[in-house]
Design a protein around this motif. Sequence first.
Motif, PDB file in Angstrom:
ATOM      1  N   ILE A   1       0.840  -1.205   0.000  1.00  0.00           N
ATOM      2  CA  ILE A   1       0.000   0.000   0.000  1.00  0.00           C
ATOM      3  C   ILE A   1       0.870   1.247   0.000  1.00  0.00           C
ATOM      4  CG2 ILE A   1      -1.975  -1.095   1.138  1.00  0.00           C
ATOM      5  CD1 ILE A   1      -1.189   0.584   3.668  1.00  0.00           C
ATOM      6  N   ASP A   2       2.120   1.121   0.489  1.00  0.00           N
ATOM      7  CA  ASP A   2       2.995   2.294   0.605  1.00  0.00           C
ATOM      8  C   ASP A   2       3.471   2.825  -0.746  1.00  0.00           C
ATOM      9  OD1 ASP A   2       2.725   1.896   3.277  1.00  0.00           O
ATOM     10  OD2 ASP A   2       4.796   1.327   3.670  1.00  0.00           O
ATOM     11  N   ASN A   3       3.407   2.007  -1.803  1.00  0.00           N
ATOM     12  CA  ASN A   3       3.842   2.374  -3.162  1.00  0.00           C
ATOM     13  C   ASN A   3       5.323   2.788  -3.199  1.00  0.00           C
ATOM     14  OD1 ASN A   3       3.263   2.721  -5.935  1.00  0.00           O
ATOM     15  ND2 ASN A   3       3.079   4.928  -5.684  1.00  0.00           N
ATOM     16  N   ASP A   4       6.146   2.241  -2.303  1.00  0.00           N
ATOM     17  CA  ASP A   4       7.534   2.711  -2.207  1.00  0.00           C
ATOM     18  C   ASP A   4       8.545   1.748  -2.841  1.00  0.00           C
ATOM     19  OD1 ASP A   4       7.346   0.699  -0.338  1.00  0.00           O
ATOM     20  OD2 ASP A   4       8.030   1.892   1.364  1.00  0.00           O
ATOM     21  N   LEU A   5       8.055   0.895  -3.738  1.00  0.00           N
ATOM     22  CA  LEU A   5       8.938  -0.043  -4.416  1.00  0.00           C
ATOM     23  C   LEU A   5       9.433   0.588  -5.714  1.00  0.00           C
ATOM     24  CD1 LEU A   5       9.801  -2.965  -3.757  1.00  0.00           C
ATOM     25  CD2 LEU A   5       7.936  -3.739  -5.214  1.00  0.00           C
ATOM     26  N   SER A   6      10.734   0.550  -5.945  1.00  0.00           N
ATOM     27  CA  SER A   6      11.294   1.180  -7.151  1.00  0.00           C
ATOM     28  C   SER A   6      10.989   0.364  -8.404  1.00  0.00           C
ATOM     29  CB  SER A   6      12.806   1.319  -7.001  1.00  0.00           C
ATOM     30  OG  SER A   6      13.087   2.338  -6.081  1.00  0.00           O
TER      31      SER A   6
ATOM     32  N   ASP B   1      -3.730   2.059  -4.646  1.00  0.00           N
ATOM     33  CA  ASP B   1      -4.929   2.777  -5.072  1.00  0.00           C
ATOM     34  C   ASP B   1      -6.060   2.613  -4.048  1.00  0.00           C
ATOM     35  OD1 ASP B   1      -6.443   4.179  -7.345  1.00  0.00           O
ATOM     36  OD2 ASP B   1      -7.708   2.450  -6.937  1.00  0.00           O
ATOM     37  N   THR B   2      -6.225   1.380  -3.544  1.00  0.00           N
ATOM     38  CA  THR B   2      -7.294   1.142  -2.573  1.00  0.00           C
ATOM     39  C   THR B   2      -7.026   1.909  -1.282  1.00  0.00           C
ATOM     40  OG1 THR B   2      -7.500  -1.086  -3.486  1.00  0.00           O
ATOM     41  CG2 THR B   2      -8.646  -0.654  -1.415  1.00  0.00           C
ATOM     42  N   ALA B   3      -5.781   1.883  -0.825  1.00  0.00           N
ATOM     43  CA  ALA B   3      -5.433   2.577   0.421  1.00  0.00           C
ATOM     44  C   ALA B   3      -5.708   4.074   0.287  1.00  0.00           C
ATOM     45  CB  ALA B   3      -3.966   2.329   0.769  1.00  0.00           C
ATOM     46  N   VAL B   4      -5.365   4.647  -0.865  1.00  0.00           N
ATOM     47  CA  VAL B   4      -5.601   6.081  -1.084  1.00  0.00           C
ATOM     48  C   VAL B   4      -7.101   6.371  -1.067  1.00  0.00           C
ATOM     49  CG1 VAL B   4      -5.442   7.931  -2.806  1.00  0.00           C
ATOM     50  CG2 VAL B   4      -3.457   6.499  -2.330  1.00  0.00           C
ATOM     51  N   GLN B   5      -7.862   5.479  -1.706  1.00  0.00           N
ATOM     52  CA  GLN B   5      -9.323   5.648  -1.751  1.00  0.00           C
ATOM     53  C   GLN B   5      -9.917   5.642  -0.341  1.00  0.00           C
ATOM     54  OE1 GLN B   5     -10.989   6.244  -4.550  1.00  0.00           O
ATOM     55  NE2 GLN B   5     -12.891   6.426  -3.388  1.00  0.00           N
ATOM     56  N   ILE B   6      -9.460   4.683   0.469  1.00  0.00           N
ATOM     57  CA  ILE B   6      -9.969   4.576   1.849  1.00  0.00           C
ATOM     58  C   ILE B   6      -9.592   5.840   2.635  1.00  0.00           C
ATOM     59  CG2 ILE B   6      -9.680   3.320   4.028  1.00  0.00           C
ATOM     60  CD1 ILE B   6      -9.231   0.763   2.261  1.00  0.00           C
ATOM     61  N   ALA B   7      -8.343   6.274   2.491  1.00  0.00           N
ATOM     62  CA  ALA B   7      -7.879   7.443   3.249  1.00  0.00           C
ATOM     63  C   ALA B   7      -8.616   8.704   2.793  1.00  0.00           C
ATOM     64  CB  ALA B   7      -6.371   7.607   3.083  1.00  0.00           C
ATOM     65  N   ALA B   8      -8.831   8.841   1.488  1.00  0.00           N
ATOM     66  CA  ALA B   8      -9.513  10.042   0.977  1.00  0.00           C
ATOM     67  C   ALA B   8     -10.960  10.086   1.478  1.00  0.00           C
ATOM     68  CB  ALA B   8      -9.463  10.072  -0.549  1.00  0.00           C
ATOM     69  N   GLU B   9     -11.601   8.924   1.488  1.00  0.00           N
ATOM     70  CA  GLU B   9     -12.987   8.881   1.999  1.00  0.00           C
ATOM     71  C   GLU B   9     -13.021   9.253   3.466  1.00  0.00           C
ATOM     72  OE1 GLU B   9     -14.528   5.389  -0.972  1.00  0.00           O
ATOM     73  OE2 GLU B   9     -14.794   5.068   1.195  1.00  0.00           O
ATOM     74  N   ALA B  10     -12.042   8.771   4.217  1.00  0.00           N
ATOM     75  CA  ALA B  10     -11.973   9.084   5.650  1.00  0.00           C
ATOM     76  C   ALA B  10     -11.780  10.590   5.851  1.00  0.00           C
ATOM     77  CB  ALA B  10     -10.829   8.309   6.293  1.00  0.00           C
ATOM     78  N   ILE B  11     -10.929  11.184   5.025  1.00  0.00           N
ATOM     79  CA  ILE B  11     -10.677  12.630   5.152  1.00  0.00           C
ATOM     80  C   ILE B  11     -11.964  13.415   4.865  1.00  0.00           C
ATOM     81  CG2 ILE B  11      -9.393  14.596   4.176  1.00  0.00           C
ATOM     82  CD1 ILE B  11      -7.068  12.530   3.681  1.00  0.00           C
TER      83      ILE B  11
ATOM     84  N   TRP C   1       3.642   8.622  -0.063  1.00  0.00           N
ATOM     85  CA  TRP C   1       2.736   8.510  -1.223  1.00  0.00           C
ATOM     86  C   TRP C   1       1.272   8.532  -0.802  1.00  0.00           C
ATOM     87  CZ3 TRP C   1       4.537   9.286  -5.916  1.00  0.00           C
ATOM     88  CH2 TRP C   1       5.874   8.995  -6.205  1.00  0.00           C
ATOM     89  N   ILE C   2       0.907   7.721   0.193  1.00  0.00           N
ATOM     90  CA  ILE C   2      -0.512   7.665   0.591  1.00  0.00           C
ATOM     91  C   ILE C   2      -0.927   9.035   1.129  1.00  0.00           C
ATOM     92  CG2 ILE C   2      -2.211   6.631   2.162  1.00  0.00           C
ATOM     93  CD1 ILE C   2      -0.569   4.093   2.210  1.00  0.00           C
TER      94      ILE C   2
ATOM     95  N   GLY D   1      -4.632   3.542  10.404  1.00  0.00           N
ATOM     96  CA  GLY D   1      -4.029   2.224  10.647  1.00  0.00           C
ATOM     97  C   GLY D   1      -4.402   1.164   9.619  1.00  0.00           C
ATOM     98  N   HIS D   2      -4.707  -0.013  10.105  1.00  0.00           N
ATOM     99  CA  HIS D   2      -4.896  -1.165   9.221  1.00  0.00           C
ATOM    100  C   HIS D   2      -6.200  -1.147   8.433  1.00  0.00           C
ATOM    101  CE1 HIS D   2      -1.558  -2.353  11.730  1.00  0.00           C
ATOM    102  NE2 HIS D   2      -1.227  -3.186  10.766  1.00  0.00           N
ATOM    103  N   VAL D   3      -7.077  -0.186   8.742  1.00  0.00           N
ATOM    104  CA  VAL D   3      -8.270  -0.010   7.906  1.00  0.00           C
ATOM    105  C   VAL D   3      -7.836   0.193   6.452  1.00  0.00           C
ATOM    106  CG1 VAL D   3     -10.144   1.627   7.398  1.00  0.00           C
ATOM    107  CG2 VAL D   3      -9.733   0.901   9.738  1.00  0.00           C
ATOM    108  N   GLN D   4      -6.681   0.850   6.281  1.00  0.00           N
ATOM    109  CA  GLN D   4      -6.167   1.131   4.926  1.00  0.00           C
ATOM    110  C   GLN D   4      -5.738  -0.133   4.196  1.00  0.00           C
ATOM    111  OE1 GLN D   4      -3.397   4.924   5.414  1.00  0.00           O
ATOM    112  NE2 GLN D   4      -3.650   3.796   7.309  1.00  0.00           N
ATOM    113  N   ARG D   5      -5.511  -1.201   4.928  1.00  0.00           N
ATOM    114  CA  ARG D   5      -5.037  -2.438   4.297  1.00  0.00           C
ATOM    115  C   ARG D   5      -6.134  -3.484   4.154  1.00  0.00           C
ATOM    116  NH1 ARG D   5       0.438  -3.577   7.149  1.00  0.00           N
ATOM    117  NH2 ARG D   5      -0.556  -5.564   7.603  1.00  0.00           N
ATOM    118  N   GLY D   6      -7.325  -3.182   4.754  1.00  0.00           N
ATOM    119  CA  GLY D   6      -8.355  -4.216   4.797  1.00  0.00           C
ATOM    120  C   GLY D   6      -9.427  -4.023   3.736  1.00  0.00           C
TER     121      GLY D   6
END
Length: 354
Positions: A137-142, A151-161, A186-187, A282-287
Amino acid sequence: MIEEGSEEVVAMRVGVLTGGGDCPGLNAAIRAVVRKCEVGFRDEVVGFLDGWRGVMEDSSITLDVERCRGILPRGGTILGTSRTNPYKIDGGEQALLQTLERRGIDALVAIGGEDTLGVANKLGASGVPVVGIPKTIDNDLSATDVTIGFDTAVQIAAEAIDRLHTTAESHDRVIVCEVMGRHAGWIATYAGIAGGATVILVPEEPFSLDSVCEYIRHRHASGRYASIVVAAEGAKPVEGSLSVASGEPDQFGHERLGGIGQTVAEEIERRTGFEARVTILGHVQRGGTPSAFDRVLATRFGTAAVDAVHDLAWRQMVAAHGPRIERVPIDDAVSSLKTLDPELFRSVAEVFFG
Ligand code: F6P
């Protein structure tokens, strides 16, 4: 094991595993690997349980199209996962090699982030035929534009915001929303831009609490309007470390983070007088269920990984480059972290601060 350069098209026994932190889209990738193997090449697929631990302990299940029915929209991973690092365990590599030999594995597909693929890369150097699929979810892989789960983690975080905005507005409060991202923002940056954050705090750009408070005062001065501060868990202040690490580091040496949001919220309230609250996603972003984008990405990665297996393209990772899925050496993906694009932060995100 099949030799590189061999012309013959042969069915193989393909192992697959998911390692590291889970993310939405892993099951979609497993399903794609299984489908392409079975339907495309008549391969047999062995699913190792709980990441590298399952290979070390020879714990696996047989995977086929039937077993994968219904898993496309399901979060988590039907194979389980762990942060086991075989190279931190006495005899770890030996145990891996023995299992792969015993199970007659011709190729191993590792679905993971920098830690899991780092192990795959070392195993590949020892002669094991490995192919990687990037997820985190971190998108930090080169070496890939994007990883499964981001993408899912960003969607969850944006909805939460969005939700935090309405309650913060009602109470004229500052809410600090802490998101995942221990080394990369990134997130935080994507969700912060999408959610209209007042200020975004990321590990790559040490922040000044004075500036943060200034942005908040400015936002509130224009009327009764709430402030949302989006903070990556690994964000650090310039004037010292406010980052709170708790717990022991894992086998890959990562500390468990969480706490910067609380510290920042307390400090904002003390300095500005505005009431502040903190929400740690937290882990809501991964579930939960993966976004359509992650399902498609995982499906494309999974099928491309099986093509790489049958091309005997060992020690390669499938990667997203613009509209194309290409192959890159796993080494390129794991040798350095893909931190936030400073252009994106300074020329886009920062424009909306305050
Ligand atoms: O690696 C992905 C990640 O979600 C990070 O963003 C976070 O710091 C970490 O995993 C949390 O790990 P764990 O689930 O082991 O607490």
